[in-house]
Motif scaffolding. Structure first.
Motif, mmCIF file in Angstrom:
data_model
loop_
_atom_site.group_PDB
_atom_site.id
_atom_site.type_symbol
_atom_site.label_atom_id
_atom_site.label_comp_id
_atom_site.label_asym_id
_atom_site.label_seq_id
_atom_site.Cartn_x
_atom_site.Cartn_y
_atom_site.Cartn_z
ATOM 1 N N TYR A 64 -30.098 18.215 -5.655
ATOM 2 C CA TYR A 64 -29.370 16.949 -5.505
ATOM 3 C C TYR A 64 -30.243 15.705 -5.627
ATOM 4 C CZ TYR A 64 -25.995 20.295 -3.840
ATOM 5 O OH TYR A 64 -25.160 21.365 -3.764
ATOM 6 N N GLN A 67 -28.295 12.789 -7.293
ATOM 7 C CA GLN A 67 -27.395 11.996 -6.442
ATOM 8 C C GLN A 67 -28.181 11.123 -5.458
ATOM 9 O OE1 GLN A 67 -26.984 15.188 -7.233
ATOM 10 N NE2 GLN A 67 -24.835 15.716 -7.471
ATOM 11 N N THR A 233 -16.061 8.799 -10.265
ATOM 12 C CA THR A 233 -15.759 10.111 -10.833
ATOM 13 C C THR A 233 -16.933 11.020 -10.476
ATOM 14 O OG1 THR A 233 -16.989 9.871 -12.900
ATOM 15 C CG2 THR A 233 -14.829 8.821 -12.816
ATOM 16 N N PRO A 234 -16.944 12.270 -10.949
ATOM 17 C CA PRO A 234 -18.117 13.118 -10.669
ATOM 18 C C PRO A 234 -19.425 12.490 -11.130
ATOM 19 C CG PRO A 234 -16.323 14.469 -11.457
ATOM 20 C CD PRO A 234 -15.858 13.041 -11.561
ATOM 21 N N GLN A 237 -21.078 10.345 -8.155
ATOM 22 C CA GLN A 237 -21.165 10.873 -6.799
ATOM 23 C C GLN A 237 -22.511 10.504 -6.170
ATOM 24 O OE1 GLN A 237 -18.394 12.836 -5.301
ATOM 25 N NE2 GLN A 237 -17.657 11.511 -6.923
ATOM 26 N N VAL A 242 -22.110 14.337 -1.416
ATOM 27 C CA VAL A 242 -22.617 15.705 -1.395
ATOM 28 C C VAL A 242 -22.647 16.228 0.044
ATOM 29 C CG1 VAL A 242 -24.579 17.178 -1.941
ATOM 30 C CG2 VAL A 242 -23.999 15.295 -3.457
ATOM 31 N N ALA A 245 -19.139 16.967 1.197
ATOM 32 C CA ALA A 245 -18.602 18.190 0.594
ATOM 33 C C ALA A 245 -19.273 19.420 1.194
ATOM 34 C CB ALA A 245 -18.812 18.171 -0.915
ATOM 35 N N SER A 250 -17.798 23.296 1.336
ATOM 36 C CA SER A 250 -18.487 24.566 1.139
ATOM 37 C C SER A 250 -18.998 25.157 2.449
ATOM 38 C CB SER A 250 -19.632 24.406 0.139
ATOM 39 O OG SER A 250 -20.499 23.384 0.532
ATOM 40 N N SER B 245 -10.999 12.282 -13.287
ATOM 41 C CA SER B 245 -11.668 12.667 -12.052
ATOM 42 C C SER B 245 -10.952 13.837 -11.393
ATOM 43 C CB SER B 245 -11.764 11.485 -11.098
ATOM 44 O OG SER B 245 -12.770 11.723 -10.137
ATOM 45 N N PHE B 246 -11.501 14.261 -10.262
ATOM 46 C CA PHE B 246 -10.927 15.358 -9.479
ATOM 47 C C PHE B 246 -10.247 14.749 -8.262
ATOM 48 C CE2 PHE B 246 -13.120 19.025 -11.488
ATOM 49 C CZ PHE B 246 -13.926 18.314 -12.348
ATOM 50 N N LYS B 376 -19.871 26.855 -4.660
ATOM 51 C CA LYS B 376 -20.989 25.980 -4.965
ATOM 52 C C LYS B 376 -20.898 25.484 -6.409
ATOM 53 C CE LYS B 376 -25.854 25.620 -4.144
ATOM 54 N NZ LYS B 376 -27.145 26.255 -4.281
ATOM 55 N N LEU B 379 -18.173 22.877 -6.768
ATOM 56 C CA LEU B 379 -18.566 21.548 -6.302
ATOM 57 C C LEU B 379 -19.538 20.896 -7.278
ATOM 58 C CD1 LEU B 379 -18.930 22.145 -2.472
ATOM 59 C CD2 LEU B 379 -17.205 20.783 -3.625
ATOM 60 N N GLN B 382 -18.064 18.925 -9.900
ATOM 61 C CA GLN B 382 -17.574 17.628 -9.415
ATOM 62 C C GLN B 382 -18.705 16.683 -9.031
ATOM 63 O OE1 GLN B 382 -14.215 18.075 -6.562
ATOM 64 N NE2 GLN B 382 -14.658 20.248 -6.805
ATOM 65 N N GLY B 383 -19.935 17.044 -9.414
ATOM 66 C CA GLY B 383 -21.070 16.176 -9.100
ATOM 67 C C GLY B 383 -21.499 16.293 -7.656
ATOM 68 N N GLN B 384 -21.045 17.345 -6.974
ATOM 69 C CA GLN B 384 -21.404 17.521 -5.564
ATOM 70 C C GLN B 384 -22.196 18.816 -5.393
ATOM 71 O OE1 GLN B 384 -17.496 17.302 -3.921
ATOM 72 N NE2 GLN B 384 -17.535 15.095 -3.768
#
Lengths: 285, 384
Positions: A64, A67, A233-234, A237, A242, A245, A250, B245-246, B376, B379, B382-384
């Motif tokens: 990450y 990000q 959007t993604p 992020q 992160v 999420a 997760s 987007s999501f 994982k 996500l 989605q950029g996460q």
């Protein structure tokens, strides 16, 4: 009681500090301890075990870093934008608004009467693809016919700038407002031009406000996730998204905890470097 | 022994004890109250957590032309059990995050019934972690009215822990002012006219389920290769800018304002938006059907919750609920019941899907939903 305080003068400051320290202890240190403990756990939800899993940190950084860097870039741009917008405004209110000062200050704070989430949601309507702003920008060819404002980097950074603007404007105003106008008169008596007087007197005297405003804008902005979640959007992020999420989707609590620590650590290092450059006396005003 | 010393020791130990005790005590207090005690007797209060807009109300019933007390009022009158109805489930992961702390310590959460969706991993987590209690089927004779399709779900093969609350369908919604009808995921992902105006869900089961059907793969039996094919297809559509987007439930807002021309959409939402320019269809390759399930969390009163479940499985009651809430019931004989209440509502194919529509519906593979590696990867897209 008075006699007691008189006889034990040394104790009084500690007694006064006690509520604050108790508060910090329960609501900051204890959760931090939990978070630190969690960041070194391993396993799959719900069976996490404490195993000194330092690899959580390296994995988080590898996965990450994009990000993380993006968060600091966005927060940095937003902080600079806030400063450029807030300084002239605060200057004008402090020196020129006269009896209307309080009214204009109220205007700066007014958006805060609405919750953060709702303020950001409002931009969804203002910037909507079929909304008036986009339509005008398309008509004057600033935006391509299929161009948009929502779901872009521009929207996310603008959202952060908008939401944190008062954090910059108010400290800058306070430091400007405290400047003794006689100092400026003195500067002019000594043949300084208006610009020189600003550069040599006003700007240095308002520096504590700028430094304070920069910090309280940049630090929360770097950890923000609402603006990226709603306006992005993604591809936009931020690290806050992160972490959110990881905690909620997760169920990777150790991963989320280690990312939180990385964010805190990075901010702390940046703060130390910043303090080194501008000098600590400005941090404390 | 010096009595003063003893008193000092006592005070010191007492203080240490209080300090030790109060920290967890404070933390527990922050976590909210415990639940009602489990017992074999029916309580006089039922605490029920559900999603918003999921219950018949005087307004929705009046709109459907039904002039009867709501099902909740009828239940309270019939049994004398007062219902505290909380609309505090806004997303499966969020609700789970909120309650998992106390549940993992074997504590109640102040609820007798909560609702969780079967195409997210959390319903399975509640059951496999033993955070849900067994239903008392002796108090639910109406369980016989459960439709056959819902009798043996993979997460609870004998319906020992859960009963369906309502079902809905995954499909595609579009705005007729901005696009021609969009009836396949292929069109959604590849039609250049939709570029940047396509929405997909941020929930893995819903989105990848529809994509797998488009790929000709079975969403009920996911393999690594079918999963990777689906992910790659979403990734491609995202990278090309086709997908804007999501979204969570907020896709509905963006569809209404025209930011989205077409989007993956839940059947009930499009019906509830009641906007003539918006349409909804099951994709040509098929759709996903999901069901929200009632479970009894630890600390909840099994007899009280079971009594309520039995009441809702009365066909007449479920028919009135379906007409008022606009969702699919899992109780047999609901349609004739609804026709009696309001012939027009019984024609609504979103509330009462046709046999043909139902034959196009598939269910998500629970093994996919619970796979943390898949989560994982999902996500990461989605950029996460």
């Amino acid at each position: 009681m008075g006699g007691f305080f008189h006889r034990h003068r040394g104790v009084t400051p500690y007694l006064l500090l006690a509520p604050g320290i108790l508060w910090l202890g329960i609501f900051f240190l204890v959760p931090m301890g939990f978070l630190g403990y969690q960041s070194l756990q391993s396993g799959i939800f719900p069976d996490f075990r404490f195993t000194w899993e330092f690899s959580n940190f390296s994995t988080a950084l590898t996965d990450y870093h994009q990000q993380l860097i993006r968060s600091f870039v966005y927060a940095g741009i937003a902080t600079v934008a806030c400063l450029l917008l807030a300084y002239p405004l605060a200057y004008w209110i402090a020196f020129r608004a006269g009896p209307w000062r309080n009214l204009f200050l109220l205007f700066i704070v007014a958006p805060f009467f609405v919750t953060y989430l709702v303020r950001t949601l409002a931009w969804l309507n203002i910037l909507a693809d079929q909304g008036p702003v986009v339509r005008v920008l398309r008509d004057v060819h600033i935006l391509a016919p299929d161009g948009r404002l929502l779901a872009t980097t521009f929207a996310v950074i603008s959202g952060i700038t908008y939401n944190f603007f008062p954090f910059m404007a108010l400290p800058v105003y306070v430091s400007l407002e405290q400047i003794d106008p006689r100092l400026l008169e003195a500067a002019k008596d000594l043949y300084a031009s208006s610009f020189q007087a600003f550069l040599r007197v006003t700007l240095p005297l308002s520096a504590p406000g700028i430094v304070a405003g920069t910090l309280i804008t940049f630090i929360p902005a770097a950890g923000d996730f609402i603006n990226a979640a709603l306006l992005g959007t993604p591809n936009q992020q931020m690290i806050g998204n992160v972490i959110q999420a990881k905690f909620l989707e997760s169920l990777d609590y150790p991963g989320a905890a280690s990312l939180s620590f990385i964010l805190m650590g990075t901010i702390l290092v940046m703060l130390l470097v910043y303090a080194r450059i501008v000098g600590t006396e400005k941090l404390t005003g | 022994m010096n009595p003063r010393m003893t008193r000092d020791q006592l005070l010191r130990r007492g203080a240490a004890g209080i300090t030790l005790l109060s920290v967890p005590g404070l933390l527990a207090a922050c976590g909210g109250g415990g639940g009602s005690q489990s017992s074999s007797k029916v309580n006089d209060v039922l605490n029920f957590s559900n999603w918003p807009y999921y219950m018949d109300t005087p307004q929705t019933l009046a709109k459907a032309g039904v002039h009867k007390p709501t099902t909740l009022q009828q239940f309270e009158k019939k049994t004398g059990i007062k219902v505290n109805y909380y609309e505090d489930v806004n997303s499966n992961p969020e609700y789970f995050a909120k309650v998992q702390g106390p549940l993992s310590h074997g504590k109640g959460i102040g609820r007798d019934i909560i609702v969780s969706t079967d195409n997210d991993r959390f319903l399975g987590e509640y059951i496999s972690n033993h955070w849900a209690q067994k239903l008392d089927k002796s108090l639910i004779p109406n369980i016989a009215n459960l439709i056959p399709a819902q009798q043996h779900p993979p997460f609870d093969p004998n319906r020992d822990y859960s009963l369906p609350w309502a079902s809905g369908m995954d499909g595609i919604g579009w705005d007729e002012k901005l696009t021609d009808p969009v009836t396949s995921v292929k069109q959604l992902f590849e039609d250049p006219k939709l570029k940047g105006k396509v929405g997909v869900w941020n929930s893995m089961g819903d989105t990848l389920g529809l994509v797998m059907l488009e790929n000709g793969d079975d969403p009920s039996h996911v393999t690594d290769s079918s999963f990777n094919r689906a992910i790659a297809r979403v990734q491609k559509a995202k990278n090309s800018g086709q997908i804007r987007s999501f979204y969570g439930n907020d896709y509905a807002t963006h569809l209404s304002t025209g930011d989205l021309a077409a989007t993956m959409a839940w059947s009930g939402d499009i019906a509830n938006l009641a906007d003539p320019k918006l349409h909804w269809a099951v994709p040509e390759q098929g759709g996903i059907i999901w069901t929200d399930n009632m479970i009894i969390p630890l600390g909840g009163s099994v007899p009280t919750a079971s009594t309520y479940m039995n009441f809702m499985y009365e066909p007449k009651i479920s028919a009135q609920w379906a007409v008022g809430a606009n969702y699919i019931s899992s109780v047999t004989g609901v349609k004739p019941g609804a026709e009696k209440l309001d012939p027009k509502a019984a024609e609504n194919t979103l509330t009462f899907p046709t046999a043909k529509t139902l034959s196009q519906m598939h269910q998500n593979d629970p093994a996919m939903l619970n796979n943390s590696d898949y989560n994982k990867k999902w996500l990461a897209v989605q950029g996460q």
